[in-house]
Each structure stands twice: as structure tokens, then as C-alpha cells.
Design a protein around this motif. Structure first.
Motif, PDB file in Angstrom:
ATOM      1  N   GLY A   1       0.820  -1.202   0.000  1.00 40.68           N
ATOM      2  CA  GLY A   1       0.000   0.000   0.000  1.00 40.68           C
ATOM      3  C   GLY A   1       0.854   1.251   0.000  1.00 40.68           C
ATOM      4  N   ILE A   2       2.133   1.096  -0.329  1.00 35.65           N
ATOM      5  CA  ILE A   2       3.038   2.239  -0.372  1.00 35.65           C
ATOM      6  C   ILE A   2       3.437   2.477  -1.817  1.00 35.65           C
ATOM      7  CG2 ILE A   2       5.331   3.055   0.269  1.00 35.65           C
ATOM      8  CD1 ILE A   2       5.033   1.497   2.838  1.00 35.65           C
ATOM      9  N   PRO A   3       3.095   3.624  -2.374  1.00 35.63           N
ATOM     10  CA  PRO A   3       3.404   3.852  -3.783  1.00 35.63           C
ATOM     11  C   PRO A   3       4.897   3.942  -4.025  1.00 35.63           C
ATOM     12  CG  PRO A   3       2.507   5.824  -2.778  1.00 35.63           C
ATOM     13  CD  PRO A   3       2.404   4.743  -1.759  1.00 35.63           C
ATOM     14  N   GLY A   4       5.355   3.359  -5.125  1.00 36.93           N
ATOM     15  CA  GLY A   4       6.770   3.381  -5.458  1.00 36.93           C
ATOM     16  C   GLY A   4       7.183   4.639  -6.187  1.00 36.93           C
ATOM     17  N   SER A   5       6.249   5.486  -6.585  1.00 30.91           N
ATOM     18  CA  SER A   5       6.596   6.703  -7.309  1.00 30.91           C
ATOM     19  C   SER A   5       5.432   7.680  -7.211  1.00 30.91           C
ATOM     20  CB  SER A   5       6.858   6.385  -8.783  1.00 30.91           C
ATOM     21  OG  SER A   5       5.669   5.973  -9.406  1.00 30.91           O
ATOM     22  N   GLY A   6       5.677   8.901  -7.651  1.00 33.74           N
ATOM     23  CA  GLY A   6       4.623   9.902  -7.618  1.00 33.74           C
ATOM     24  C   GLY A   6       3.391   9.461  -8.391  1.00 33.74           C
ATOM     25  N   THR A   7       3.638   8.855  -9.557  1.00 35.00           N
ATOM     26  CA  THR A   7       2.508   8.465 -10.391  1.00 35.00           C
ATOM     27  C   THR A   7       1.732   7.316  -9.763  1.00 35.00           C
ATOM     28  OG1 THR A   7       4.004   8.957 -12.184  1.00 35.00           O
ATOM     29  CG2 THR A   7       1.860   8.122 -12.777  1.00 35.00           C
ATOM     30  N   THR A   8       2.430   6.344  -9.159  1.00 32.06           N
ATOM     31  CA  THR A   8       1.674   5.281  -8.496  1.00 32.06           C
ATOM     32  C   THR A   8       0.949   5.827  -7.272  1.00 32.06           C
ATOM     33  OG1 THR A   8       3.833   4.539  -7.748  1.00 32.06           O
ATOM     34  CG2 THR A   8       2.626   3.059  -9.197  1.00 32.06           C
TER      35      THR A   8
ATOM     36  N   VAL B   1      -0.613   8.582  -7.298  1.00 34.02           N
ATOM     37  CA  VAL B   1      -1.869   9.044  -7.880  1.00 34.02           C
ATOM     38  C   VAL B   1      -2.802   7.851  -8.120  1.00 34.02           C
ATOM     39  CG1 VAL B   1      -2.913  10.190  -9.850  1.00 34.02           C
ATOM     40  CG2 VAL B   1      -0.782  11.056  -8.925  1.00 34.02           C
ATOM     41  N   LEU B   2      -2.246   6.752  -8.642  1.00 39.10           N
ATOM     42  CA  LEU B   2      -3.066   5.557  -8.873  1.00 39.10           C
ATOM     43  C   LEU B   2      -3.616   5.003  -7.563  1.00 39.10           C
ATOM     44  CD1 LEU B   2      -1.064   3.604 -11.584  1.00 39.10           C
ATOM     45  CD2 LEU B   2      -3.236   4.765 -11.851  1.00 39.10           C
ATOM     46  N   LEU B   3      -2.768   5.065  -6.510  1.00 40.02           N
ATOM     47  CA  LEU B   3      -3.195   4.587  -5.207  1.00 40.02           C
ATOM     48  C   LEU B   3      -4.370   5.423  -4.695  1.00 40.02           C
ATOM     49  CD1 LEU B   3      -1.461   2.770  -2.785  1.00 40.02           C
ATOM     50  CD2 LEU B   3      -1.829   4.972  -1.754  1.00 40.02           C
ATOM     51  N   GLY B   4      -4.255   6.735  -4.873  1.00 38.43           N
ATOM     52  CA  GLY B   4      -5.356   7.612  -4.494  1.00 38.43           C
ATOM     53  C   GLY B   4      -6.616   7.248  -5.262  1.00 38.43           C
ATOM     54  N   ALA B   5      -6.454   6.908  -6.539  1.00 38.65           N
ATOM     55  CA  ALA B   5      -7.590   6.520  -7.365  1.00 38.65           C
ATOM     56  C   ALA B   5      -8.262   5.268  -6.795  1.00 38.65           C
ATOM     57  CB  ALA B   5      -7.136   6.272  -8.797  1.00 38.65           C
ATOM     58  N   LEU B   6      -7.449   4.305  -6.382  1.00 39.90           N
ATOM     59  CA  LEU B   6      -8.008   3.070  -5.810  1.00 39.90           C
ATOM     60  C   LEU B   6      -8.763   3.355  -4.519  1.00 39.90           C
ATOM     61  CD1 LEU B   6      -5.485   0.129  -6.059  1.00 39.90           C
ATOM     62  CD2 LEU B   6      -7.799   0.276  -6.944  1.00 39.90           C
ATOM     63  N   MET B   7      -8.203   4.267  -3.710  1.00 50.48           N
ATOM     64  CA  MET B   7      -8.844   4.575  -2.438  1.00 50.48           C
ATOM     65  C   MET B   7     -10.216   5.196  -2.655  1.00 50.48           C
ATOM     66  SD  MET B   7      -5.764   6.057  -0.207  1.00 50.48           S
ATOM     67  CE  MET B   7      -4.718   5.036   0.800  1.00 50.48           C
ATOM     68  N   LEU B   8     -10.368   5.941  -3.769  1.00 46.44           N
ATOM     69  CA  LEU B   8     -11.675   6.511  -4.063  1.00 46.44           C
ATOM     70  C   LEU B   8     -12.686   5.399  -4.344  1.00 46.44           C
ATOM     71  CD1 LEU B   8     -10.770   9.611  -6.249  1.00 46.44           C
ATOM     72  CD2 LEU B   8     -11.525   9.579  -3.891  1.00 46.44           C
ATOM     73  N   TYR B   9     -12.200   4.232  -4.691  1.00 45.33           N
ATOM     74  CA  TYR B   9     -13.087   3.080  -4.899  1.00 45.33           C
ATOM     75  C   TYR B   9     -13.201   2.246  -3.626  1.00 45.33           C
ATOM     76  CZ  TYR B   9     -13.632   3.589  -9.921  1.00 45.33           C
ATOM     77  OH  TYR B   9     -13.982   4.037 -11.166  1.00 45.33           O
ATOM     78  N   ASN B  10     -12.737   2.825  -2.507  1.00 46.00           N
ATOM     79  CA  ASN B  10     -12.777   2.140  -1.224  1.00 46.00           C
ATOM     80  C   ASN B  10     -11.954   0.861  -1.199  1.00 46.00           C
ATOM     81  OD1 ASN B  10     -14.238   3.904   0.343  1.00 46.00           O
ATOM     82  ND2 ASN B  10     -16.177   3.166  -0.514  1.00 46.00           N
ATOM     83  N   ILE B  11     -10.933   0.808  -2.020  1.00 46.92           N
ATOM     84  CA  ILE B  11     -10.016  -0.321  -1.956  1.00 46.92           C
ATOM     85  C   ILE B  11      -8.701   0.216  -1.426  1.00 46.92           C
ATOM     86  CG2 ILE B  11      -8.685  -2.003  -3.276  1.00 46.92           C
ATOM     87  CD1 ILE B  11     -10.993  -2.067  -5.250  1.00 46.92           C
ATOM     88  N   THR B  12      -8.261  -0.273  -0.266  1.00 45.94           N
ATOM     89  CA  THR B  12      -6.978   0.159   0.259  1.00 45.94           C
ATOM     90  C   THR B  12      -5.949  -0.887  -0.125  1.00 45.94           C
ATOM     91  OG1 THR B  12      -8.131   1.145   2.107  1.00 45.94           O
ATOM     92  CG2 THR B  12      -5.753   0.932   2.296  1.00 45.94           C
ATOM     93  N   PRO B  13      -5.030  -0.518  -1.021  1.00 47.71           N
ATOM     94  CA  PRO B  13      -4.025  -1.494  -1.431  1.00 47.71           C
ATOM     95  C   PRO B  13      -3.170  -1.898  -0.236  1.00 47.71           C
ATOM     96  CG  PRO B  13      -3.992   0.426  -2.844  1.00 47.71           C
ATOM     97  CD  PRO B  13      -4.836   0.769  -1.671  1.00 47.71           C
ATOM     98  N   GLY B  14      -2.721  -3.105  -0.235  1.00 46.11           N
ATOM     99  CA  GLY B  14      -1.925  -3.607   0.870  1.00 46.11           C
ATOM    100  C   GLY B  14      -1.782  -5.103   0.723  1.00 46.11           C
ATOM    101  N   PRO B  15      -1.198  -5.748   1.718  1.00 44.09           N
ATOM    102  CA  PRO B  15      -0.932  -7.190   1.582  1.00 44.09           C
ATOM    103  C   PRO B  15      -2.182  -8.024   1.310  1.00 44.09           C
ATOM    104  CG  PRO B  15      -0.479  -6.395   3.812  1.00 44.09           C
ATOM    105  CD  PRO B  15      -0.650  -5.199   2.955  1.00 44.09           C
ATOM    106  N   MET B  16      -3.354  -7.499   1.711  1.00 41.29           N
ATOM    107  CA  MET B  16      -4.560  -8.293   1.512  1.00 41.29           C
ATOM    108  C   MET B  16      -5.104  -8.185   0.087  1.00 41.29           C
ATOM    109  SD  MET B  16      -4.524  -9.444   4.437  1.00 41.29           S
ATOM    110  CE  MET B  16      -6.025 -10.404   4.589  1.00 41.29           C
TER     111      MET B  16
END
Lengths: 500, 146
Positions: free
Chosen positions: A324-331, A333-348
């Protein structure tokens, strides 16, 4: 263990998602090729519109990831043809790319960069498929304390690797984290820094932040550079984009080495393509530049940063999907996009949302092939995009930014906020801040505070929990090393210079 | 002490840090949910920010090139256009404000009046159709169309 990738191809190969991967690649290349619009800008501007399509999370992510990788392809056009890097990651591409174009080899230069990008991305996607699920099984054991130290490590590697000025990198990251604290505190429900302004109750919206930071500030910078430098350069003749087998073989060492470097740097949290390109180029120069041809139009000097850029783009998905930790500025942004879909990226991610994780990775394979097929024959067409005059381009950015924010909020307050953030972004860019650090700070900060407080709630306030486990201790040690080693090295070289 | 942009920035960020600390301390927490609470994190960050700002004040980096007054004026102008666009967006509706805003910005970026006007009408029209018909975003049409 690799069921997810089979399931992922099932998702990615549906007609809708195939179409989205294709349009993402096309749109991304076009946006990346537009003068002054790099990958982050492209995603920032197109992200809100992707929502209006009402796509499921995995499809939206496939579209955005396609735009991301496409923009990395498109960004090289202005570097090679005009000597104008679209963003920081493309700076290294200009060093040998532009001299090649000036010698009338624009076509082969575009060709070799497309093939290097393809090779770099292929190796990194393969690495992503192999390592991400492995890392996820380790990361599942991470508790809040380990996640907190992981964020510390991410910030440490960011401050070392990004930007020339570590103080400003740190300040940028802190600013980003502080911007993220505005709004209702998730732990207590108490308002923080909202000053009774209703627009701020939900915090500063991610889309508003990145469109303001990137798109609006870009408009100001474009106007400034137009007034100071006047016209942009003439487009050189491109000719047929072809590469001979001999040229590919000439670059194969550079390509393979740089792909590995790019992947590893992409995996490091907090460091992105700009670092990868620079490290790959300097390494390759040290290894192969025997006749001092680097910088004068050596194909290997073009191939190295291109392979590394694209490898790090795919590599940066590893920490994003597993920790759940972005590897770059652009990821970020993608991570923020996923969170708007209520999906928190992470080990699960791999167990709870295998469709999203697998679908995304599978679509990267598909997008990569689509991009190569698009870019070899159509390079001439994409290059024509470069000649779009600023006076037609900028109003387009304005319209997309306004409507993008408006349709998410139906509220002018958000638009005024976006404009204000745009001015702030312009000032920060003039002061040599890297905006990617602010975005990373914004995305990571909330998670960092949450995990810190959760960890201390578990231990009842005992801070020992933060360095109890072996994983935490390792991460603390690594963070310290990252910060101290470059500092000591520069001290040492200064002393040497003084005594010599 | 030389005045440098970095020094001004350093002082501004110090002020911001002090402001955030003051604001955080004034947060009333009726009930302790966790041992840290909502105050500590922003306060800790502000202290860090103040330290880095001090470094910036003591050792400012090289002065960047700042726009001249006339360039600044143009930058101000583009912001005024954008704010006006936002102000009239709902009041007059998208079609009219978009034509005006696009024309004005195109002009500012060096298009001739004719090219700017044509761009304004075409881009506003095409984007309106794209947004409303294809993407199904509802945009304000202004009072006189409703």
C-alpha cells in the motif's frame, strides 16, 4: 499462489477491459506526447473523467494503468525530437536521443527507444508477477508498528533519492502529510484544521489537490516559458521508424542491465522513474562508454534510460500492491484513485481483491504489447501531436480540469480550492520542490498516522512496540543508513578535496 | 543577511508550523480514544518542519529565476480569467463561459483574435457535446436555457 494471474487474465481479456487497455495506451501516448504534459499530469487530468464512466474498480485501474504506461512511451517523443523533456524522468532520454535526431536518425531513435521500453517493461512485469505475491505473503504478517516503520523507510529513501535538495524534499513531504491531516480525524471524529469551512470537512480532495498542483501550475509555467523563450523548436524529419537487428544487438547489454536497475529502483518505495533513468544512464556510461560517444548520439545511451524508465514504472507497482506504499509519484496518484473506490491497497489485495490485483498485472502484459505495436508504425502520427500550438492546448487542459473537478463535487468551492492549490504548486515548483514528494506525503501521511496510533493503542502507549520486531529493526537500520551514508560520503569527498 | 527566496520560504514555513501547533493545541478532545490522540502527529510534523525551515534560512539554496513584473502581470491575468471562469460557470452556464474563457486563454497564449474565437466556439461546442452526451456529465446551462 499464481492463481491470481490466471484469474487476472480472465478479467483483462474481457472485451470491455481489452478495449480500455487499448484506449488507455492510446490516450496515454497522446497525452504523454503533448508538450508539457508528463505521465502524472496525464493521469491527474483524465482520472476524474474515468470515474464518470461508472466503471468497476478493476476496469478503471486498467484504464489508468494503461494511461500511465502509455504516457511513459509518449513522453520520450518531445525529449528525442525537440530536446524538451516532458517530465523529470525524460531528462536522461534527451542526452543521446536529441543528438541522434539531429543527425537525421530520429526514426531509428524512436524505434530503439520503443523496443528498449518494451524490454524494460517486460522484464519488470515478469518481476512484478513473481515477487509481488511473495512479498504480499510476508507483508501479511506486518502489524501497524511494522507498517509505520515501513513508511519511515519510504520517506527516508525518498529524501535521499528524489531531487537534488534533500531539505526541500523533506519539507515537501512534510507539507504533503500536513495537507492530508485537514478534515475529520479518522480516530476520533474530531475536525482538524477545517476552520468551520464546510468544503474542508471531508479533507482536501485528492483529485482537487493533484489537478491544482499539476495541471493548473503547469498552465502558469507554460505561459511563463512562452513569454520568456518564445517559440518552441522545429520538428526534425522523422522518416520511417525502423530498427535493424544489428542495432538491437548493439544495445542488448545496456537494455538488460538497465531493466534490472530500473526494476529494483522502482520497487524501492518513494523513488520513481526519474531516479531510475539517471542511475541507469550513469552506470551504462561507466560500463560501455569506452570511446566517449555517450552524449553525442550513442544508441546505448538512449536505450539505457528508456529501458530503466519503463522497468521502474512497472516495478513501482510492487510496493503499491503489496504494502500500500506507492513506489513513485505516479503510483501515488493511482493509489489515491483506488482509495476513491474504497479499496486500500496492501498485503490483503491479492487475497481480498484478486480481480483487481491480477487484472491490473495481466493488463500490464497486454498494454505493453499494444504499446509496442502502436508505437512502431504510428510514431510519426504521435510526433505530430508535438506541433499542437500552446494556445490550443492550454484551453483544453483548463476545460478538462474544470469539468473533471466540477462533476465530482458539483460545487464551485472545490474549483476555487483547485485554483489556489495551483498557485501554491507554481510557487513550489519555482522554488525547486518536486511535486511528487508532496503527493507521496499526502498519500502516505494518513496511513502513517493511522498505523502509528493503532500501534500505540495496542501497546497502551509504550513506544517500544515501534522497534520490537526484527522487521521494524531492519527497516529502522535501513532508513538510518539511507540518510547517513550519502551525508558522510559528501563530507568525506569534501575533506579529500580540501587536503588535495 | 541576504534576502533570498529560500529565506522568505523558510520564515513562511516557520510561521505555518507555529500556526499549526497553536491550532493543534486548541483542539478539544472530549474523550481519549487512543494514547496518541489527534494532536500529537501534526505537532510533531510542525516541529520537524520548523527544523528544516531553519536549515533553509541559514543555508538558502541558489536563487531561481523569477518572472519579471510584466510576466507576473500576465500570470495574474490568466489566474483572473480562471477565477472569472469559475465565478460565471454556474451563473451563466457552461456553453457561454467556456467560449469566453477558451477565447481569452488562447489569446493570452498568442493566438490571433480570429484563431482564438474559432477555437473558443469549436472547443466549447465539441466539449459540451462530449461531456453531456457521451460522458453523461450534467453541466450548468445557465438560467436562460432552463
Amino acid at each position: 499462489m499464481f492463481d491470481f494471474i490466471i484469474q487476472g487474465f480472465g478479467v483483462a481479456l474481457t472485451p470491455l477491459n481489452l478495449g480500455l487497455a487499448f484506449s488507455g495506451a492510446l490516450l496515454g501516448t497522446l497525452f504523454g506526447a503533448l508538450p508539457g504534459i508528463g505521465p502524472i499530469n496525464g493521469i491527474a487530468i483524465l482520472m476524474p473523467l474515468a470515474y464518470t464512466l461508472g466503471l468497476p474498480a478493476e476496469s478503471a485501474l486498467i484504464l489508468l494503468a494503461g494511461i500511465y504506461t502509455g504516457a511513459e512511451y509518449g513522453g520520450r517523443m518531445s525529449s528525442i525530437l525537440l530536446n524538451v523533456p516532458g517530465d523529470a524522468s525524460a531528462v536522461m532520454t534527451t542526452l543521446d536521443g536529441y543528438p541522434l535526431a539531429k543527425r537525421g536518425l530520429a526514426g531509428p531513435a524512436l524505434g530503439i527507444s520503443a523496443i528498449s521500453s518494451f524490454v524494460g517493461a517486460s522484464i519488470a512485469i515478469l518481476g512484478l508477477t513473481l515477487f509481488a505475491p511473495l512479498l504480499a505473503t510476508v507483508a501479511v504478517q506486518f502489524g501497524p508498528a511494522e507498517l509505520f516503520t515501513m513508511m519511515v523507510f519510504a520517506f527516508a529513501s525518498m529524501s535521499v533519492m528524489m531531487g537534488k535538495d534533500p531539505v526541500k524534499t523533506a519539507l515537501g513531504a512534510i507539507l504533503g502529510v500536513l495537507i492530508g491531516t485537514v478534515g475529520v480525524d479518522s480516530g476520533t471524529g474530531i475536525q482538524r484544521f477545517t476552520f468551520d469551512i464546510p468544503d474542508l470537512y471531508d479533507g482536501i480532495d485528492f483529485v482537487v489537490l493533484i489537478i491544482g498542483m499539476f495541471a493548473i501550475s503547469e498552465i502558469l509555467l507554460m505561459l511563463e516559458s512562452r513569454l520568456q523563450h518564445g517559440k518552441t523548436g522545429e520538428l526534425p524529419v522523422i522518416g520511417r521508424v525502423f530498427v535493424t537487428m544489428k542495432e538491437i544487438l548493439y544495445c542488448k547489454g545496456a537494455m538488460l542491465r538497465s531493466s534490472l536497475i530500473g526494476f529494483l529502483i522502482g520497487v524501492l518505495p518513494g523513488t520513481g522513474a526519474s531516479v531510475a533513468g539517471a542511475v541507469a544512464y550513469t552506470t551504462e556510461k561507466r560500463i560501455s562508454d569506452k570511446d566517449n560517444t555517450f552524449g553525442t548520439g550513442d544508441m546505448r545511451g538512449l536505450s539505457a534510460p528508456e529501458a530503466a524508465n519503463n522497468a521502474s514504472a512497472a516495478g513501482s507497482f510492487v510496493p503499491m500492491l503489496t504494502l500500500g506504499i506507492p513506489g513513485s509519484g505516479t503510483t501515488a496518484v493511482l493509489l489515491g484513485a483506488l482509495m476513491l473506490y474504497n479499496i486500500t491497497p496492501g498485503p490483503m489485495m491479492f487475497s481480498e481483491h484478486p480481480k483487481v490485483a491480477g487484472g491490473l498485472i495481466a493488463s500490464l502484459y497486454i498494454g505493453n504489447i499494444v504499446l509496442l505495436l502502436l508505437n512502431l508504425p504510428l510514431a510519426g502520427f504521435f510526433a505530430r501531436v508535438l506541433t499542437i500550438p500552446r494556445w490550443a492546448l492550454v484551453p483544453g487542459i483548463v476545460i478538462l480540469s474544470f469539468v473533471g473537478v466540477y462533476q465530482l463535487h458539483s460545487d464551485m468551492g472545490a474549483i476555487y480550492l483547485m485554483l489556489g492549490i495551483g498557485i501554491l504548486g507554481y510557487l513550489l515548483r519555482k522554488l525547486n520542490f518536486s511535486l511528487a514528494t508532496i503527493v507521496l506525503g499526502f498519500v502516505l501521511g494518513g496511513l502513517m498516522e493511522e498505523n502509528l496510533r493503532r500501534a500505540l493503542a495496542i501497546s497502551g502507549g509504550d513506544t517500544n512496540i515501534l522497534w520490537q520486531s526484527g522487521i521494524s529493526q531492519g527497516l529502522w537500520a535501513a532508513s538510518l543508513l539511507l540518510i547517513l551514508v550519502p551525508f558522510l560520503l559528501s563530507r568525506l569527498s569534501k575533506r579529500k578535496a580540501q587536503t588535495a | 543577511m541576504k534576502i533570498a527566496a529560500d529565506r522568505i520560504l523558510g520564515f513562511a514555513l516557520m510561521g505555518l508550523a507555529a500556526f499549526i501547533v497553536a491550532q493543534s493545541l486548541s483542539i478539544e478532545v472530549p474523550f481519549a480514544y487512543d494514547p496518541v490522540g489527534p494532536k500529537a502527529f501534526p505537532i510533531g510534523l510542525s516541529i520537524l518542519m520548523a527544523i528544516f525551515s531553519l536549515v533553509l534560512i541559514l543555508r538558502p539554496g541558489p536563487e531561481g529565476d523569477w518572472p519579471s513584473a510584466s510576466v507576473m502581470l500576465q500570470l495574474g491575468l490568466v489566474m483572473v480569467i480562471l477565477i472569472a471562469f469559475a465565478f460565471f460557470f454556474v451563473r451563466l452556464g457552461y456553453p457561454i463561459t467556456a467560449v469566453a474563457a477558451i477565447t481569452a486563454i488562447a489569446r493570452l497564449f498568442g493566438a490571433s483574435w480570429r484563431a482564438a474565437g474559432v477555437t473558443g466556439v469549436l472547443m466549447a461546442g465539441a466539449s459540451y457535446v462530449l461531456f453531456t452526451a457521451v460522458l453523461e456529465i450534467s453541466l450548468p446551462t445557465g438560467l436562460w436555457f432552463s
